[in-house]
Design a protein around this motif. Structure first.
Motif, PDB file in Angstrom:
ATOM      1  N   GLU A  60       0.575  -1.368  -0.391  1.00 13.26           N
ATOM      2  CA  GLU A  60      -0.226  -0.068  -0.188  1.00 13.26           C
ATOM      3  C   GLU A  60       0.699   0.904  -0.054  1.00 13.26           C
ATOM      4  O   GLU A  60       0.695   2.201  -0.734  1.00 13.26           O
ATOM      5  CB  GLU A  60      -1.197   0.134   0.964  1.00 13.26           C
ATOM      6  CG  GLU A  60      -1.787  -0.584   1.188  1.00 13.26           C
ATOM      7  CD  GLU A  60      -3.492  -0.896   1.779  1.00 13.26           C
ATOM      8  OE1 GLU A  60      -2.983   0.351   3.393  1.00 13.26           O
ATOM      9  OE2 GLU A  60      -4.151  -1.637   2.216  1.00 13.26           O
ATOM     10  N   THR A  97     -15.015 -10.070  -6.283  1.00 13.83           N
ATOM     11  CA  THR A  97     -15.261 -10.690  -4.776  1.00 13.83           C
ATOM     12  C   THR A  97     -14.411 -12.376  -5.173  1.00 13.83           C
ATOM     13  O   THR A  97     -13.664 -12.617  -4.586  1.00 13.83           O
ATOM     14  CB  THR A  97     -15.467 -10.374  -3.729  1.00 13.83           C
ATOM     15  OG1 THR A  97     -17.095 -10.952  -4.441  1.00 13.83           O
ATOM     16  CG2 THR A  97     -16.108  -9.207  -3.986  1.00 13.83           C
ATOM     17  N   GLU A 100     -11.319 -13.069  -6.467  1.00 11.53           N
ATOM     18  CA  GLU A 100     -10.099 -12.544  -6.068  1.00 11.53           C
ATOM     19  C   GLU A 100      -9.949 -13.665  -5.273  1.00 11.53           C
ATOM     20  O   GLU A 100      -9.148 -14.910  -5.056  1.00 11.53           O
ATOM     21  CB  GLU A 100     -10.705 -11.314  -5.173  1.00 11.53           C
ATOM     22  CG  GLU A 100      -9.124 -10.430  -4.635  1.00 11.53           C
ATOM     23  CD  GLU A 100      -9.651  -9.158  -3.794  1.00 11.53           C
ATOM     24  OE1 GLU A 100      -9.572  -9.097  -2.363  1.00 11.53           O
ATOM     25  OE2 GLU A 100     -10.492  -8.084  -4.113  1.00 11.53           O
ATOM     26  N   SER A 101     -11.343 -14.593  -5.086  1.00 15.38           N
ATOM     27  CA  SER A 101     -10.957 -16.142  -4.294  1.00 15.38           C
ATOM     28  C   SER A 101     -10.819 -16.930  -4.700  1.00 15.38           C
ATOM     29  O   SER A 101      -9.646 -17.598  -4.113  1.00 15.38           O
ATOM     30  CB  SER A 101     -12.674 -15.653  -3.830  1.00 15.38           C
ATOM     31  OG  SER A 101     -12.530 -17.770  -2.839  1.00 15.38           O
ATOM     32  N   GLU A 104      -7.025 -16.266  -5.189  1.00 18.42           N
ATOM     33  CA  GLU A 104      -6.412 -17.082  -3.889  1.00 18.42           C
ATOM     34  C   GLU A 104      -6.143 -18.545  -3.646  1.00 18.42           C
ATOM     35  O   GLU A 104      -5.298 -19.165  -3.253  1.00 18.42           O
ATOM     36  CB  GLU A 104      -7.378 -16.688  -3.006  1.00 18.42           C
ATOM     37  CG  GLU A 104      -6.166 -16.632  -1.172  1.00 18.42           C
ATOM     38  CD  GLU A 104      -7.299 -15.972   0.191  1.00 18.42           C
ATOM     39  OE1 GLU A 104      -6.363 -15.534   0.263  1.00 18.42           O
ATOM     40  OE2 GLU A 104      -8.190 -15.401  -0.124  1.00 18.42           O
ATOM     41  N   LEU A 118      -1.949 -10.780  -5.110  1.00 13.37           N
ATOM     42  CA  LEU A 118      -3.040 -10.697  -4.690  1.00 13.37           C
ATOM     43  C   LEU A 118      -3.177  -9.371  -3.875  1.00 13.37           C
ATOM     44  O   LEU A 118      -4.253  -8.438  -3.807  1.00 13.37           O
ATOM     45  CB  LEU A 118      -3.600 -11.424  -4.713  1.00 13.37           C
ATOM     46  CG  LEU A 118      -4.767 -12.295  -4.650  1.00 13.37           C
ATOM     47  CD1 LEU A 118      -4.778 -14.178  -3.903  1.00 13.37           C
ATOM     48  CD2 LEU A 118      -5.813 -11.726  -5.159  1.00 13.37           C
ATOM     49  N   ARG A 122      -5.109  -6.255  -3.825  1.00 12.60           N
ATOM     50  CA  ARG A 122      -6.016  -5.695  -3.013  1.00 12.60           C
ATOM     51  C   ARG A 122      -5.825  -3.994  -2.386  1.00 12.60           C
ATOM     52  O   ARG A 122      -6.339  -3.008  -2.421  1.00 12.60           O
ATOM     53  CB  ARG A 122      -5.617  -6.364  -1.564  1.00 12.60           C
ATOM     54  CG  ARG A 122      -5.874  -8.258  -1.751  1.00 12.60           C
ATOM     55  CD  ARG A 122      -6.701  -8.817  -0.641  1.00 12.60           C
ATOM     56  NE  ARG A 122      -7.124 -10.117  -1.837  1.00 12.60           N
ATOM     57  CZ  ARG A 122      -7.127 -11.233  -1.139  1.00 12.60           C
ATOM     58  NH1 ARG A 122      -5.711 -11.718  -0.054  1.00 12.60           N
ATOM     59  NH2 ARG A 122      -7.671 -12.392  -1.170  1.00 12.60           N
ATOM     60  N   GLN A 125      -6.760  -1.779  -5.166  1.00 11.39           N
ATOM     61  CA  GLN A 125      -8.107  -1.807  -5.925  1.00 11.39           C
ATOM     62  C   GLN A 125      -8.078  -0.156  -3.912  1.00 11.39           C
ATOM     63  O   GLN A 125      -9.255   0.114  -4.137  1.00 11.39           O
ATOM     64  CB  GLN A 125      -9.027  -2.637  -5.273  1.00 11.39           C
ATOM     65  CG  GLN A 125      -8.690  -3.728  -6.109  1.00 11.39           C
ATOM     66  CD  GLN A 125      -9.675  -4.895  -6.130  1.00 11.39           C
ATOM     67  OE1 GLN A 125      -9.122  -5.664  -4.334  1.00 11.39           O
ATOM     68  NE2 GLN A 125     -10.381  -5.291  -7.176  1.00 11.39           N
ATOM     69  N   LYS A 126      -7.900  -0.731  -2.961  1.00 12.28           N
ATOM     70  CA  LYS A 126      -8.066  -0.004  -1.977  1.00 12.28           C
ATOM     71  C   LYS A 126      -7.672   1.482  -2.420  1.00 12.28           C
ATOM     72  O   LYS A 126      -8.228   2.624  -1.704  1.00 12.28           O
ATOM     73  CB  LYS A 126      -6.603   0.396  -0.582  1.00 12.28           C
ATOM     74  CG  LYS A 126      -7.367   0.681   0.378  1.00 12.28           C
ATOM     75  CD  LYS A 126      -6.337  -0.105   1.861  1.00 12.28           C
ATOM     76  CE  LYS A 126      -7.182   0.833   3.158  1.00 12.28           C
ATOM     77  NZ  LYS A 126      -5.993  -0.082   3.922  1.00 12.28           N
ATOM     78  N   HIS A 133     -10.843  -3.163 -12.289  1.00 11.29           N
ATOM     79  CA  HIS A 133      -9.165  -3.390 -12.365  1.00 11.29           C
ATOM     80  C   HIS A 133      -9.670  -4.661 -13.000  1.00 11.29           C
ATOM     81  O   HIS A 133     -10.268  -5.577 -13.061  1.00 11.29           O
ATOM     82  CB  HIS A 133      -9.158  -3.750 -10.740  1.00 11.29           C
ATOM     83  CG  HIS A 133      -9.117  -2.777  -9.712  1.00 11.29           C
ATOM     84  ND1 HIS A 133      -7.965  -2.032  -9.561  1.00 11.29           N
ATOM     85  CD2 HIS A 133      -9.566  -1.616  -9.110  1.00 11.29           C
ATOM     86  CE1 HIS A 133      -7.592  -1.396  -8.824  1.00 11.29           C
ATOM     87  NE2 HIS A 133      -8.773  -0.563  -8.753  1.00 11.29           N
TER      88      HIS A 133
END
Length: 392
Positions: A60, A97, A100-101, A104, A118, A122, A125-126, A133
């Motif tokens: 981040e 989501t 993303e899962s 993972e 990942l 993330r 995205q934040k 994305h």
């Protein structure tokens, strides 16, 4: 449209930003040693060039620092490199989501890569929550490989229950280089191409009519060619022998084959082809052997893919070693004379990967090219096309 591309590693973040209307790269850079001592950034754009240490405890922080170079309101989308898409992801997708899962869950097949990818997704995205994305998968270009080439001769339930099969990697690079080769040579009816992506990680892919029909990497990036620290092809019985005789754990063997093998394992010291070449020329027998082994492995694959393709129109070198080492290119091609493949030694010697170039001789039955890869542009282009489809 302005698209940011992100290639997130466990402690690094490579990025670029493209103005897609005129195919112009506005900036690119690399943040290294994220979360470690002395993190630093290299950033290049028309306006500025920066190389400096930064405060960067996590991804981040890295994303935040990178985004300070841009007007956030101008970024329309972010393209993320994801190494393993498994059988689930046949092409690029907009990340939600559920996606993303699933990325993972695929970490079991790419434990060194997907988790790091990942982290970058993330973090972005934040920081940029209101734009699309997109995940671009290394494996997706190889989804055209036929079953007889991607299946392993293992119990069928391993494939059915665990999806164990050949997937292949470097797909985004191979796709870009293939498209450029077809355009440069004006190939129409017969498009039989072998792409050699040679870097610290290395692979070879057979491409017919723009589609992958076979590739050297398999379930993981460990299979295939001899690489900087990865073994490439070995007898699986060797692993069993080490587990039995040395009582090595799965994790220990994983570490040895991925990080202590390949060129490093052969030489005992070097994993960088530039260092190996210098030492080989100075008479270091281990360095000479490493080059001979790496070249021989590549030549074997070229011979096999020549047959699989039913002939050959072009061999293309790309990746750090493929683009920059005239010595290594010559070592490979000089063993292909029986296939009628010949170099123009003057052109090969002066080709340094800065420009696209044909380096084969006029007498060669197959064209040999050096094409600098551009995975980031290919990622941006795929994102642009996907968003255009989604908007209809």
């Amino acid at each position: 449209m302005i698209i940011l591309t992100i290639n997130s590693g466990s402690s690094s973040l490579k990025y670029s930003i493209y103005q897609m209307e005129n195919r112009k790269i506005l900036a690119k850079g690399l943040v290294e040693r994220i979360g470690l001592s002395n993190p630093h950034i290299s950033h290049n754009s028309e306006a500025k060039e920066i190389k400096e240490q930064i405060k960067c405890n996590n991804h981040e922080d890295a994303i935040s620092y990178v985004l300070n170079f841009f007007n956030l309101h101008e970024v329309d989308a972010v393209a993320h490199r994801v190494v393993h898409g498994g059988e689930r992801f046949q092409k690029e997708v907009i990340i939600d989501t559920k996606v993303e899962s699933e990325i993972e869950n695929l970490s079991e097949l790419a434990p060194l890569h997907n988790p790091a990818n990942l982290i970058g997704i993330r973090a972005c995205q934040k920081m940029l929550p209101d734009i699309p994305h997109v995940a671009i998968f290394d494996t997706s270009f190889h989804n055209t490989i036929p079953e007889y080439a991607f299946r392993y001769a293992i119990p069928a339930k391993w494939h059915i229950e665990k999806s164990f099969r050949r997937y292949g990697f470097h797909g985004t690079s191979v796709e870009f280089v293939t498209s450029r080769t077809i355009e440069i040579l004006g190939l129409e009816n017969s498009r039989r191409i072998i792409v050699l992506h040679l870097g610290n990680g290395a692979s070879i892919t057979a491409v017919r009519n723009g589609e992958s029909i076979d590739t050297s990497m398999g379930l993981t990036p460990l299979e295939g060619l001899i690489m900087g620290t990865r073994s490439g092809d070995i007898d699986p019985g060797l692993i069993l022998a080490m587990m039995r005789s040395q009582k090595m754990s799965v994790d220990q063997i994983d570490q040895e084959l991925n990080t202590k093998s390949g060129l490093l394992g052969i030489t005992g010291k070097f994993r960088d082809m530039r260092e190996i070449q210098i030492n080989a020329q100075e008479g270091n027998s281990a360095a000479q052997l490493a080059i001979q082994m790496a070249v021989y492995r590549i030549q074997k694959y070229i011979g096999a893919y020549f047959v699989a393709l039913g002939g050959l129109d072009a061999i293309v070198f790309t990746g750090g070693i493929g683009e920059r080492s005239s010595y290594f290119r010559n070592s490979i091609v000089k063993g292909l004379g029986s296939l009628g493949i010949l170099l123009d030694h003057s052109k090969n010697k002066t080709s340094d990967g800065e420009e696209e170039e044909i380096i084969s001789s006029l007498e060669s039955k197959t064209q040999v090219l050096v094409i600098p890869t551009n995975e980031e542009y290919m990622m941006a282009l795929k994102t642009l096309k996907l968003l255009a489809i989604e908007s209809k």
